[in-house]
Motif scaffolding. Structure first.
Motif, PDB file in Angstrom:
ATOM      1  N   PRO A 165       0.715  -1.175  -0.073  1.00 23.05           N
ATOM      2  CA  PRO A 165      -0.044   0.141  -0.110  1.00 23.05           C
ATOM      3  C   PRO A 165       1.022   1.288  -0.099  1.00 23.05           C
ATOM      4  O   PRO A 165       0.622   2.209  -0.559  1.00 23.05           O
ATOM      5  CB  PRO A 165      -0.761  -0.259   1.235  1.00 23.05           C
ATOM      6  CG  PRO A 165      -0.769  -1.636   1.734  1.00 23.05           C
ATOM      7  CD  PRO A 165       0.499  -2.032   1.093  1.00 23.05           C
ATOM      8  N   GLY A 187       3.254  -5.224  -6.060  1.00 25.36           N
ATOM      9  CA  GLY A 187       3.383  -6.648  -5.812  1.00 25.36           C
ATOM     10  C   GLY A 187       4.406  -7.293  -6.218  1.00 25.36           C
ATOM     11  O   GLY A 187       4.685  -8.145  -5.603  1.00 25.36           O
ATOM     12  N   ALA A 205      -0.515 -11.038  -4.212  1.00 27.13           N
ATOM     13  CA  ALA A 205      -1.664 -10.373  -5.192  1.00 27.13           C
ATOM     14  C   ALA A 205      -2.665 -10.207  -3.998  1.00 27.13           C
ATOM     15  O   ALA A 205      -3.611  -9.127  -4.284  1.00 27.13           O
ATOM     16  CB  ALA A 205      -2.108 -11.488  -5.929  1.00 27.13           C
ATOM     17  N   GLY A 206      -2.931 -10.901  -3.015  1.00 30.58           N
ATOM     18  CA  GLY A 206      -3.738 -10.566  -2.076  1.00 30.58           C
ATOM     19  C   GLY A 206      -3.526  -9.160  -1.437  1.00 30.58           C
ATOM     20  O   GLY A 206      -4.400  -8.430  -1.310  1.00 30.58           O
ATOM     21  N   TYR A 207      -2.291  -8.786  -1.132  1.00 33.10           N
ATOM     22  CA  TYR A 207      -1.901  -7.417  -0.460  1.00 33.10           C
ATOM     23  C   TYR A 207      -2.187  -6.307  -1.545  1.00 33.10           C
ATOM     24  O   TYR A 207      -2.587  -5.317  -1.055  1.00 33.10           O
ATOM     25  CB  TYR A 207      -0.586  -7.550   0.123  1.00 33.10           C
ATOM     26  CG  TYR A 207      -0.665  -8.199   1.466  1.00 33.10           C
ATOM     27  CD1 TYR A 207      -1.261  -7.903   2.770  1.00 33.10           C
ATOM     28  CD2 TYR A 207       0.207  -9.582   1.374  1.00 33.10           C
ATOM     29  CE1 TYR A 207      -0.805  -8.678   3.579  1.00 33.10           C
ATOM     30  CE2 TYR A 207       0.467 -10.265   2.530  1.00 33.10           C
ATOM     31  CZ  TYR A 207      -0.314  -9.824   3.813  1.00 33.10           C
ATOM     32  OH  TYR A 207      -0.193 -10.606   4.966  1.00 33.10           O
ATOM     33  N   SER A 208      -1.840  -6.634  -2.920  1.00 37.79           N
ATOM     34  CA  SER A 208      -1.861  -5.687  -3.510  1.00 37.79           C
ATOM     35  C   SER A 208      -3.148  -5.382  -4.564  1.00 37.79           C
ATOM     36  O   SER A 208      -3.540  -4.519  -5.090  1.00 37.79           O
ATOM     37  CB  SER A 208      -0.879  -5.744  -4.923  1.00 37.79           C
ATOM     38  OG  SER A 208      -1.187  -6.958  -5.380  1.00 37.79           O
ATOM     39  N   LYS A 209      -4.334  -6.241  -4.082  1.00 33.18           N
ATOM     40  CA  LYS A 209      -5.712  -6.264  -4.604  1.00 33.18           C
ATOM     41  C   LYS A 209      -5.478  -6.365  -5.942  1.00 33.18           C
ATOM     42  O   LYS A 209      -6.269  -5.728  -6.701  1.00 33.18           O
ATOM     43  CB  LYS A 209      -6.375  -5.073  -3.898  1.00 33.18           C
ATOM     44  CG  LYS A 209      -6.601  -5.112  -2.437  1.00 33.18           C
ATOM     45  CD  LYS A 209      -7.401  -3.855  -1.909  1.00 33.18           C
ATOM     46  CE  LYS A 209      -7.800  -3.855  -0.829  1.00 33.18           C
ATOM     47  NZ  LYS A 209      -6.715  -4.208   0.265  1.00 33.18           N
ATOM     48  N   SER A 210      -4.909  -7.234  -6.495  1.00 37.65           N
ATOM     49  CA  SER A 210      -4.618  -7.284  -7.959  1.00 37.65           C
ATOM     50  C   SER A 210      -4.911  -8.977  -8.304  1.00 37.65           C
ATOM     51  O   SER A 210      -4.639  -9.582  -7.456  1.00 37.65           O
ATOM     52  CB  SER A 210      -3.349  -7.036  -8.587  1.00 37.65           C
ATOM     53  OG  SER A 210      -2.239  -7.490  -7.818  1.00 37.65           O
ATOM     54  N   ASN A 211      -5.314  -9.209  -9.640  1.00 35.18           N
ATOM     55  CA  ASN A 211      -5.336 -10.716  -9.877  1.00 35.18           C
ATOM     56  C   ASN A 211      -3.942 -11.190 -10.432  1.00 35.18           C
ATOM     57  O   ASN A 211      -3.047 -10.459 -10.482  1.00 35.18           O
ATOM     58  CB  ASN A 211      -6.440 -10.861 -10.809  1.00 35.18           C
ATOM     59  CG  ASN A 211      -6.256 -10.173 -12.246  1.00 35.18           C
ATOM     60  OD1 ASN A 211      -4.960 -10.218 -12.837  1.00 35.18           O
ATOM     61  ND2 ASN A 211      -7.179  -9.544 -12.784  1.00 35.18           N
ATOM     62  N   LYS A 262      -0.088  -1.010  -8.739  1.00 32.19           N
ATOM     63  CA  LYS A 262      -0.129  -1.983  -7.743  1.00 32.19           C
ATOM     64  C   LYS A 262       0.447  -3.117  -8.088  1.00 32.19           C
ATOM     65  O   LYS A 262       1.116  -4.227  -7.411  1.00 32.19           O
ATOM     66  CB  LYS A 262      -1.847  -2.082  -7.453  1.00 32.19           C
ATOM     67  CG  LYS A 262      -2.460  -2.643  -8.773  1.00 32.19           C
ATOM     68  CD  LYS A 262      -4.083  -2.902  -8.095  1.00 32.19           C
ATOM     69  CE  LYS A 262      -4.886  -3.450  -9.343  1.00 32.19           C
ATOM     70  NZ  LYS A 262      -6.142  -3.566  -9.111  1.00 32.19           N
ATOM     71  N   GLU A 263       0.549  -3.445  -9.764  1.00 37.42           N
ATOM     72  CA  GLU A 263       1.115  -4.574  -9.844  1.00 37.42           C
ATOM     73  C   GLU A 263       2.871  -4.706  -9.701  1.00 37.42           C
ATOM     74  O   GLU A 263       3.338  -5.772  -9.540  1.00 37.42           O
ATOM     75  CB  GLU A 263       0.760  -5.043 -11.298  1.00 37.42           C
ATOM     76  CG  GLU A 263       1.059  -4.048 -12.444  1.00 37.42           C
ATOM     77  CD  GLU A 263      -0.393  -3.148 -12.690  1.00 37.42           C
ATOM     78  OE1 GLU A 263      -0.553  -2.767 -13.762  1.00 37.42           O
ATOM     79  OE2 GLU A 263      -1.126  -2.999 -11.600  1.00 37.42           O
TER      80      GLU A 263
END
Length: 441
Positions: free
Chosen positions: A125, A138, A396-402, A134-135
């Motif tokens: 974050p 992450g 990916a969970g922490y960055s809220k990206s797939n 975000k990618e």
């Protein structure tokens, strides 16, 4: 035929998304049943038990426990604050903070996913807030977390020493020392890649510097205070490595010392509700240890079959029959390990590939220490390589990206890590310099 059945069943089960430990166990059971019928299952239980009933392996649950304790009592936050005080005010400082903290926490946990979990919730974050996509954020945390299995104390090196030790003498002490310079080089390469990505995205208008990207330069007093708060975490690798190389205790004993130290530190850092925290800590460490030991026991049976059925020798002869050029063979070995690391965990990979590749390394006169380091770097890269890289899923969970987005973001960091991998492979002194300088055998 045995090799085809063994690897065929294993690959089929992996493709069906069977857990690696179960896939290893079932494929091994098929071969044992083909050879000796139902009586072979007695051999299976004996092999699984003896594979984990070893003093050296006691280091694993204790290092896992020490890492979980440090994560829960807030040491990772203190390390982040200290790194922020040192370099956070610089341009691209948050990326440098990420790499430095990953190295620090790697020296505590010895695990890649644990490092990502410990620092990802804060740093991903923070990077996004400072303008990074975000990618990218992450991807950097996922790749930096992989340093956890290269920087000592490393659970991966313990497993490698155990597996390779059945064929030739190699010590955990030497592997630990050999991993320091390569681990730092990976960190430097990842930071350079992050700077490149920032400049590229800035040029394309994808990076928008925020007002908080460059903060005020901390005073000497602020840095000193941050250092004092981070000192309990910084002391762990000093105690562990100092004790080992000072001849005070063995690597296994050092893991116990690390746990005792962590428990005491927790009383002072997190006294409120510490008793309730301990239940969660021991539960989490127990689950992680059980997963590792299940993989070790199943992989040991698989390795036993690979060795006793002469599969390792056959595959070694095939590879050496393809070419006798050392440079090409080392390149092929790296390609094989990179592909394997993208699909299976490091522990399984050691049990599967060390019996096959170590004889080849011996014939090529490659120092087993160097082989251990570059094999571990390969498997570290696998931790953040799609499609199965465990670090990617945690980040990916922490960055809220797939997983597709973060897989694109991690590409520059994979390239940077592979560059260091090739450097370590073909310039062996990078791994052997420190052990030889300090006379670590």
């Amino acid at each position: 035929m045995t090799a085809l059945i063994l690897f065929g069943v294993f690959i089929l089960l992996v493709m069906l998304r069977t857990p690696i430990a179960i896939a290893l166990g079932i494929s091994s059971m098929v071969i044992l049943f083909m050879n000796n019928g139902m009586s072979s299952f007695e051999v299976l239980t004996d092999l699984m038990y003896t594979s984990v009933a070893k003093f050296t392996l006691l280091a694993i649950p204790f290092f896992i426990l020490a890492g979980v304790i440090m994560e829960h009592i807030g040491v990772s936050k203190r390390l982040i604050d200290f790194a922020q005080a040192l370099v956070g005010h610089r341009k691209s400082g948050i990326a440098l903070v990420t790499v430095i903290v990953a190295v620090f926490f790697a020296a505590i946990s010895g695990s890649g996913p644990a490092t990502v979990a410990a620092i990802g919730g804060i740093l991903i974050p923070a990077m996004v807030k400072n303008g990074y996509r975000k990618e990218t954020a992450g991807g950097l945390v996922a790749s930096a977390g992989a340093i956890g299995i290269v920087i000592p104390p490393s659970i991966a090196f313990i497993i490698f020493a155990l597996v390779a030790g059945s064929q030739m003498p190699i010590t955990i002490n030497r592997l630990f020392m050999a991993g320091i310079i390569p681990g730092i080089l990976i960190g430097v390469a990842l930071y350079i890649a992050a700077v490149y990505v920032r400049a590229r995205d800035l040029k394309k208008g994808l990076f928008v510097p925020s007002e908080t990207e460059v903060v005020h330069k901390p005073t000497g007093k602020e840095r000193w205070q941050a250092f004092l708060k981070a000192l309990p975490g910084l002391m762990i690798p000093i105690i562990i490595l100092g004790g080992i190389y000072g001849g005070i205790f063995t690597p296994t004993e050092s893991a116990v010392v690390a746990v005792v130290y962590s428990l005491i530190v927790g009383l002072f850092i997190s006294p409120k509700g510490y008793g309730k925290q301990l239940f969660v800590i021991f539960k989490e460490a127990s689950i992680q240890t059980a997963v590792v030991m299940l993989i070790v026991s199943a992989a040991s049976v698989f390795a036993y079959i690979v060795t006793t059925e002469q599969i390792a020798q056959m595959l070694s002869d095939t590879l050496l029959g393809f070419t006798d050029n050392k440079i090409i063979i080392l390149l092929l070995v790296n390609v094989i390990l990179l592909i394997a690391g993208a699909f299976i965990d490091a522990i399984s990979a050691y049990y599967i590939f060390v019996p096959i590749l170590l004889p080849i390394m011996t014939m090529l006169e490659v120092d087993p220490t160097v082989f251990g380091v570059f094999m571990t770097i390969n498997l570290a890269i696998g931790l953040f390589t799609p499609p199965v890289g465990l670090n990617l899923y945690v980040a990916a969970g922490y960055s809220k990206s797939n997983i597709i987005e973060i897989s694109k973001g991690v590409i520059p960091f994979i390239v940077a890590a592979i560059f260091i991998l090739l450097l370590v492979t073909y310039v062996p002194v990078i791994s052997t310099f420190l052990p030889d300088l300090l006379g670590v055998k």
